[in-house]
Design an enzyme around this catalytic site. Structure first.
Site, PDB file in Angstrom:
ATOM      1  N   ASP A  65       8.629   2.627  10.869  1.00 15.96           N
ATOM      2  CA  ASP A  65       8.177   1.408  10.188  1.00 15.96           C
ATOM      3  C   ASP A  65       6.665   1.473   9.952  1.00 15.96           C
ATOM      4  O   ASP A  65       5.910   0.614  10.393  1.00 15.96           O
ATOM      5  CB  ASP A  65       8.565   0.208  11.070  1.00 15.96           C
ATOM      6  CG  ASP A  65       8.333  -1.133  10.404  1.00 15.96           C
ATOM      7  OD1 ASP A  65       7.998  -1.160   9.215  1.00 15.96           O
ATOM      8  OD2 ASP A  65       8.499  -2.152  11.110  1.00 15.96           O
ATOM      9  N   LYS A 103       4.954   1.189   7.180  1.00 14.09           N
ATOM     10  CA  LYS A 103       4.392   0.308   6.149  1.00 14.09           C
ATOM     11  C   LYS A 103       3.188   0.965   5.468  1.00 14.09           C
ATOM     12  O   LYS A 103       2.075   0.448   5.492  1.00 14.09           O
ATOM     13  CB  LYS A 103       4.014  -1.048   6.731  1.00 14.09           C
ATOM     14  CG  LYS A 103       5.203  -1.860   7.266  1.00 14.09           C
ATOM     15  CD  LYS A 103       4.795  -3.250   7.737  1.00 14.09           C
ATOM     16  CE  LYS A 103       5.990  -4.112   8.094  1.00 14.09           C
ATOM     17  NZ  LYS A 103       6.696  -3.692   9.326  1.00 14.09           N
ATOM     18  N   ASP A 130      -1.580   2.678   1.384  1.00 13.21           N
ATOM     19  CA  ASP A 130      -2.812   3.228   0.801  1.00 13.21           C
ATOM     20  C   ASP A 130      -2.554   3.818  -0.585  1.00 13.21           C
ATOM     21  O   ASP A 130      -1.447   3.771  -1.099  1.00 13.21           O
ATOM     22  CB  ASP A 130      -3.408   4.264   1.759  1.00 13.21           C
ATOM     23  CG  ASP A 130      -4.920   4.149   1.802  1.00 13.21           C
ATOM     24  OD1 ASP A 130      -5.553   4.308   0.732  1.00 13.21           O
ATOM     25  OD2 ASP A 130      -5.461   3.875   2.884  1.00 13.21           O
TER      26      ASP A 130
END
Lengths: 274, 274
Positions: free
Chosen positions: A93, A95, A98
């Protein structure tokens, strides 16, 4: 998006265009579970211990590998072995959020080497489409065939801004990258969330829903919860459960309870749609 | 928000309510530089080598510590020593984005132990205010006094969704957490970006602007660039420069060129406002 809520996991395991999604649905069907445990443990010993204990009852094991204080490559080598033994997928996870150039390095490289061991990763589209393009290219050019991306289309925390145009953009970007985007982290089917009216027959995005709890309504830092039945009614395919399972005195009993509640809600949905 | 573009770094170093921001402006004034180098290197040797070489010309050294393939605690121990020697701050560009409970563990714990060595971190408010509340509490309860947060209010990649309501929410959440939020990653002063009309005299958010290049207009994965002068005119206080400095044959010469261009643009802005 065509909602796939009325189709069984077994059917989706046969028909899904993505190999990793087929494997995921096959696991769910075989083990009769749609539970993804969110294993927010902070030591290798605890992580592996909970994976071993809960493995038989889950479809997916969700990690935050960057909170493991004593992480080494052995941590994830061992986790992969437990995943094979108990037939579950690993979802890091992370996430990603960038720009493309950076996420490629974060995914493939670094000390955590997420690409090497995580079947599923997720990413926010806040930075635009480039991030999904970059992660897709990394998978495309990599040697592993069972890798997939979930787009973080919604969040369950209080005051979440992952709504409206952001969610719509998530759906559109997913459609452009269907080879490697297998679905969404979202609270519901996202059928109506598109800026285009184009119907896409046969597409099948998998919905992972967080913030699932049988008992709790929230925590002191803004997290909010809904029940397994409520999530399944709204279109969830897999239920991400964290503290509800592992923070009690008997994580195995809790995992079984969530598995049963989740599976029953899934069967009710199937029946309701026939 | 009251724009602080017309106030000198020296003045802001004296008056800023936050100790870390005072230190940051004092460094800029002393070294006559507003450059933050984005050190996207993938080995400890390269990271430390570029920190040592560019240290004299920069105010901030920005890392993606999770792309360092041979990371150990020695990597950041050594980086801290170089930072002390050359008087710059370390900014870990982690872009935290999870719920409060998770980011606290990611910030303080794990193998990367970001809290221990990074003066500045950043976070997206996509999940809502809880993330900033959680990171602020971690700083509040920690032993280090020179720690600060930048909110990722805008992004420079193509198709960025960090706009509109998202950016406004960033400003509002920053205002509520001024003790520890020192400013924004943004392309400009965010003076007009608030859903409230309330003027807040004396507040002083520091603007870090990414996507700065003297020569390049973009990359193949959606990144877009603007010049130092353009960024400073729009309200940037610190210029984040990555590949423009370290990917050429002479990073030191490039760093000096960016430092000079950035400082000249800063002086022009001060003169233009008198």
């Amino acid at each position: 998006m065509t909602s796939r809520s009325s189709v069984s996991h077994g059917e989706r395991a046969k028909c899904h265009p993505n190999a990793l999604a087929r494997r995921l649905f096959a696991i769910a069907e075989t083990k009769q579970t749609n539970i993804a445990v969110s294993a927010d443990l902070t030591t290798t010993r605890e992580l592996l211990s909970i994976a071993e204990a809960l493995g038989p009852y889950i479809a997916v094991f969700k990690t935050h590998i960057d909170i493991i204080s004593d992480f080494t490559s052995d941590t994830t080598d061992q986790l992969q072995r437990v995943a094979e033994k108990h037939n579950f997928l690993i979802f890091e996870d992370r996430k990603y959020i960038d720009i493309g150039n950076t996420v490629q390095k974060q995914y493939r490289g670094g000390a955590l080497r997420i690409y090497d061991w995580a079947h599923i990763i997720n990413a926010s589209v806040l930075a635009g489409e480039g991030i999904i393009d970059a992660l897709s290219r990394t998978i495309e050019n990599g040697e592993e065939r069972d890798r997939g991306i979930l787009i973080l289309a919604e969040m369950t925390s209080k005051g979440s801004l992952a709504t409206g145009e952001y969610t719509k953009a998530s759906v559109e970007i997913a459609r452009k990258h269907k080879e490697h985007v297998i679905g969404f982290v979202a609270t519901r089917q996202l059928s109506a969330d598109s800026r285009s009216d184009e119907a896409v027959p046969g597409e099948d995005f998998v919905i992972f829903t967080t913030g699932i709890s049988i008992s709790s309504k929230g925590d002191a830092l803004g997290q909010q919860y809904q029940s397994p039945a409520s999530a399944m009614e709204r279109g969830a395919d897999f239920l991400i459960v964290g503290r509800g399972i592992y923070s009690g005195s008997d994580p195995v009993a809790s995992a079984k309870a969530y598995r049963d509640a989740g599976w029953e809600a899934y069967l009710s949905r199937l029946e309701g749609s026939t």
